[in-house]
Design a protein around this motif. Structure first.
Motif, PDB file in Angstrom:
ATOM      1  N   GLY A  65       0.776  -1.235   0.000  1.00  0.00           N
ATOM      2  CA  GLY A  65       0.000   0.000   0.000  1.00  0.00           C
ATOM      3  C   GLY A  65       0.803   1.277   0.000  1.00  0.00           C
ATOM      4  O   GLY A  65       0.299   2.321   0.424  1.00  0.00           O
ATOM      5  N   ASN A  66       2.041   1.237  -0.527  1.00  0.00           N
ATOM      6  CA  ASN A  66       2.843   2.461  -0.467  1.00  0.00           C
ATOM      7  C   ASN A  66       2.560   3.435  -1.612  1.00  0.00           C
ATOM      8  O   ASN A  66       3.175   4.485  -1.698  1.00  0.00           O
ATOM      9  CB  ASN A  66       4.339   2.128  -0.401  1.00  0.00           C
ATOM     10  CG  ASN A  66       4.912   1.686  -1.735  1.00  0.00           C
ATOM     11  OD1 ASN A  66       4.204   1.549  -2.737  1.00  0.00           O
ATOM     12  ND2 ASN A  66       6.211   1.448  -1.770  1.00  0.00           N
ATOM     13  N   GLY A  67       1.607   3.064  -2.499  1.00  0.00           N
ATOM     14  CA  GLY A  67       1.184   4.000  -3.533  1.00  0.00           C
ATOM     15  C   GLY A  67       2.034   3.996  -4.780  1.00  0.00           C
ATOM     16  O   GLY A  67       1.693   4.651  -5.769  1.00  0.00           O
ATOM     17  N   ASN A  68       3.152   3.293  -4.780  1.00  0.00           N
ATOM     18  CA  ASN A  68       3.992   3.198  -5.966  1.00  0.00           C
ATOM     19  C   ASN A  68       3.337   2.284  -6.985  1.00  0.00           C
ATOM     20  O   ASN A  68       2.698   1.294  -6.639  1.00  0.00           O
ATOM     21  CB  ASN A  68       5.370   2.657  -5.576  1.00  0.00           C
ATOM     22  CG  ASN A  68       6.338   2.621  -6.744  1.00  0.00           C
ATOM     23  OD1 ASN A  68       6.198   1.832  -7.653  1.00  0.00           O
ATOM     24  ND2 ASN A  68       7.331   3.493  -6.687  1.00  0.00           N
ATOM     25  N   TYR A  69       3.519   2.611  -8.276  1.00  0.00           N
ATOM     26  CA  TYR A  69       2.878   1.856  -9.356  1.00  0.00           C
ATOM     27  C   TYR A  69       3.222   0.371  -9.303  1.00  0.00           C
ATOM     28  O   TYR A  69       2.432  -0.471  -9.690  1.00  0.00           O
ATOM     29  CB  TYR A  69       3.343   2.446 -10.690  1.00  0.00           C
ATOM     30  CG  TYR A  69       2.638   1.894 -11.911  1.00  0.00           C
ATOM     31  CD1 TYR A  69       1.393   2.397 -12.289  1.00  0.00           C
ATOM     32  CD2 TYR A  69       3.216   0.903 -12.694  1.00  0.00           C
ATOM     33  CE1 TYR A  69       0.753   1.916 -13.417  1.00  0.00           C
ATOM     34  CE2 TYR A  69       2.577   0.413 -13.816  1.00  0.00           C
ATOM     35  CZ  TYR A  69       1.345   0.938 -14.176  1.00  0.00           C
ATOM     36  OH  TYR A  69       0.715   0.451 -15.286  1.00  0.00           O
ATOM     37  N   PHE A  70       4.405   0.040  -8.817  1.00  0.00           N
ATOM     38  CA  PHE A  70       4.828  -1.363  -8.771  1.00  0.00           C
ATOM     39  C   PHE A  70       4.627  -1.978  -7.388  1.00  0.00           C
ATOM     40  O   PHE A  70       5.316  -2.912  -7.016  1.00  0.00           O
ATOM     41  CB  PHE A  70       6.279  -1.511  -9.228  1.00  0.00           C
ATOM     42  CG  PHE A  70       6.397  -1.623 -10.723  1.00  0.00           C
ATOM     43  CD1 PHE A  70       5.818  -2.684 -11.401  1.00  0.00           C
ATOM     44  CD2 PHE A  70       7.064  -0.657 -11.450  1.00  0.00           C
ATOM     45  CE1 PHE A  70       5.921  -2.793 -12.784  1.00  0.00           C
ATOM     46  CE2 PHE A  70       7.167  -0.757 -12.828  1.00  0.00           C
ATOM     47  CZ  PHE A  70       6.597  -1.824 -13.492  1.00  0.00           C
ATOM     48  N   TYR A  71       3.678  -1.459  -6.639  1.00  0.00           N
ATOM     49  CA  TYR A  71       3.292  -2.076  -5.375  1.00  0.00           C
ATOM     50  C   TYR A  71       1.782  -2.090  -5.277  1.00  0.00           C
ATOM     51  O   TYR A  71       1.091  -1.202  -5.800  1.00  0.00           O
ATOM     52  CB  TYR A  71       3.909  -1.335  -4.184  1.00  0.00           C
ATOM     53  CG  TYR A  71       5.388  -1.575  -4.060  1.00  0.00           C
ATOM     54  CD1 TYR A  71       5.864  -2.697  -3.395  1.00  0.00           C
ATOM     55  CD2 TYR A  71       6.296  -0.703  -4.647  1.00  0.00           C
ATOM     56  CE1 TYR A  71       7.226  -2.936  -3.302  1.00  0.00           C
ATOM     57  CE2 TYR A  71       7.663  -0.946  -4.564  1.00  0.00           C
ATOM     58  CZ  TYR A  71       8.115  -2.061  -3.895  1.00  0.00           C
ATOM     59  OH  TYR A  71       9.459  -2.305  -3.818  1.00  0.00           O
ATOM     60  N   GLY A  72       1.254  -3.105  -4.598  1.00  0.00           N
ATOM     61  CA  GLY A  72      -0.183  -3.295  -4.538  1.00  0.00           C
ATOM     62  C   GLY A  72      -0.848  -2.609  -3.361  1.00  0.00           C
ATOM     63  O   GLY A  72      -0.201  -1.982  -2.520  1.00  0.00           O
ATOM     64  N   ARG A  73      -2.157  -2.768  -3.307  1.00  0.00           N
ATOM     65  CA  ARG A  73      -2.980  -2.145  -2.275  1.00  0.00           C
ATOM     66  C   ARG A  73      -2.993  -2.972  -0.996  1.00  0.00           C
ATOM     67  O   ARG A  73      -2.867  -4.198  -1.015  1.00  0.00           O
ATOM     68  CB  ARG A  73      -4.419  -2.029  -2.774  1.00  0.00           C
ATOM     69  CG  ARG A  73      -4.626  -1.126  -3.976  1.00  0.00           C
ATOM     70  CD  ARG A  73      -4.600   0.307  -3.587  1.00  0.00           C
ATOM     71  NE  ARG A  73      -4.950   1.178  -4.715  1.00  0.00           N
ATOM     72  CZ  ARG A  73      -4.895   2.497  -4.665  1.00  0.00           C
ATOM     73  NH1 ARG A  73      -4.519   3.104  -3.545  1.00  0.00           N
ATOM     74  NH2 ARG A  73      -5.214   3.233  -5.716  1.00  0.00           N
TER      75      ARG A  73
END
Length: 319
Positions: A65-73
């Motif tokens: 959930g860090n908001g980066n495009y390559f990380y998920g919710r």
């Protein structure tokens, strides 16, 4: 004889120079396209050394959930953990590209149903990302109790099955499976020479051209829809095996643009026990209107999910 060798040598040099000129022109063209679209996540480094993204080797730290495009919710509605969870698969549409966590489909669904909802969508993803997770212990370690799955499908998911890079400027390959005897066999990336060759921008470009032409050829309708069905059947089978119960599996067709062969795919899915609903079944609203799109004029806005979420709940009789 010397003259012949000289001509061959000069022509070879010219071909090599031409190759790298074309390679750079393709790279520069797509770098500029993605840059103007605001997709600067890779910083557009010229890279021809294909590697498999680490989050696909280990999913444990991806959904942070860090908001980066390559990380998920992160999951929504964990305070309702006394109820069975809903899992959402898909791409940046279901993920909620550039939306705050409380503006996404998964959040709104959780709040309305008072149930935990795990958004396992991966930006740029397709069916293989769902299957990749369904065979991973990471999914079941994080989500011990689920009975409902919603896959959000949009028009580009066929193409993503046929390419290793969603965009030309991507630096890492996405999961690729070969179909052998009706089984999905993961491809490894141990051959560095092959990886290097396939990461060349000329090769990427040709692969994307091939994929688009293959999809747009009506003769490939059966193969494409059969391939898609196989991913859904295998994913559902894995989920039911691990959870030890029947899973209610819905496919939500987000048709802000036409999904090719959707009628054929829908019939095959329904014949195999999946429940399918399209945005066109739910509303006559034009989802291409600016108010239903984020600033990039592509991804769904919060208003789109405000409109669709209660309609989805009613149509699918979710509770």
């Amino acid at each position: 004889m010397k003259k012949i060798f000289f001509i061959i040598f000069v022509n070879s040099i010219l071909l090599i120079v031409l190759f790298f000129v074309i390679e750079f022109l393709i790279y520069n063209h797509y770098k500029n396209l993605d840059s103007h679209a605001g997709k600067n996540i890779n910083k557009f480094q010229y890279t021809v050394n294909a590697k498999f993204s680490s989050y696909m080797e280990n999913l444990e730290h991806f959904f942070n959930g860090n908001g980066n495009y390559f990380y998920g919710r992160l999951p929504d509605g964990l305070r309702y953990s006394n109820k069975s969870a809903i899992i959402i698969f898909g791409c940046s549409y279901a993920y909620g590209f550039e939306l705050d966590a409380n503006k996404t489909f998964s959040y709104k669904l959780s709040q309305k149903l008072k149930r935990p909802v795990y958004n396992r969508s991966i930006p740029g993803g397709s069916f293989q990302h769902m299957y990749m997770q369904s065979i991973s212990d990471s999914l079941y370690n994080r989500i011990p109790n689920a009975d409902t799955v919603i896959y959000v499908m949009m028009s580009d998911h066929y193409r993503r099955l046929l390419t290793q890079y969603v965009r030309m400027t991507d630096l890492v390959v996405y999961p690729t499976y070969n179909i052998k005897n009706n089984e999905l066999v993961s491809r490894n990336y141990n051959n560095k020479v092959k990886n290097f060759f396939e990461s060349l921008y000329i090769v990427k470009y040709l692969n994307h051209i091939y994929a688009q032409r293959y999809i747009n050829n009506p003769k490939n309708e059966k193969k494409l829809t059969d391939m898609s069905l196989l991913y859904f059947n295998k994913s559902k089978g894995e989920l039911q095996k691990h959870y030890g119960k029947n899973i209610k599996f819905y496919i939500f067709l987000y048709e802000d643009s036409d999904i090719l062969y959707s009628d054929i795919l829908r019939k095959k899915l329904e014949d195999n026990g999946f429940l399918v609903v399209s945005t066109r079944d739910l509303t006559k609203e034009d989802l291409t209107k600016p108010e239903y799109k984020w600033d990039d004029n592509c991804h769904p806005s919060e208003k789109a999910w405000d409109l669709l979420t209660p309609l989805i709940i009613k149509k699918l009789k979710l509770k």
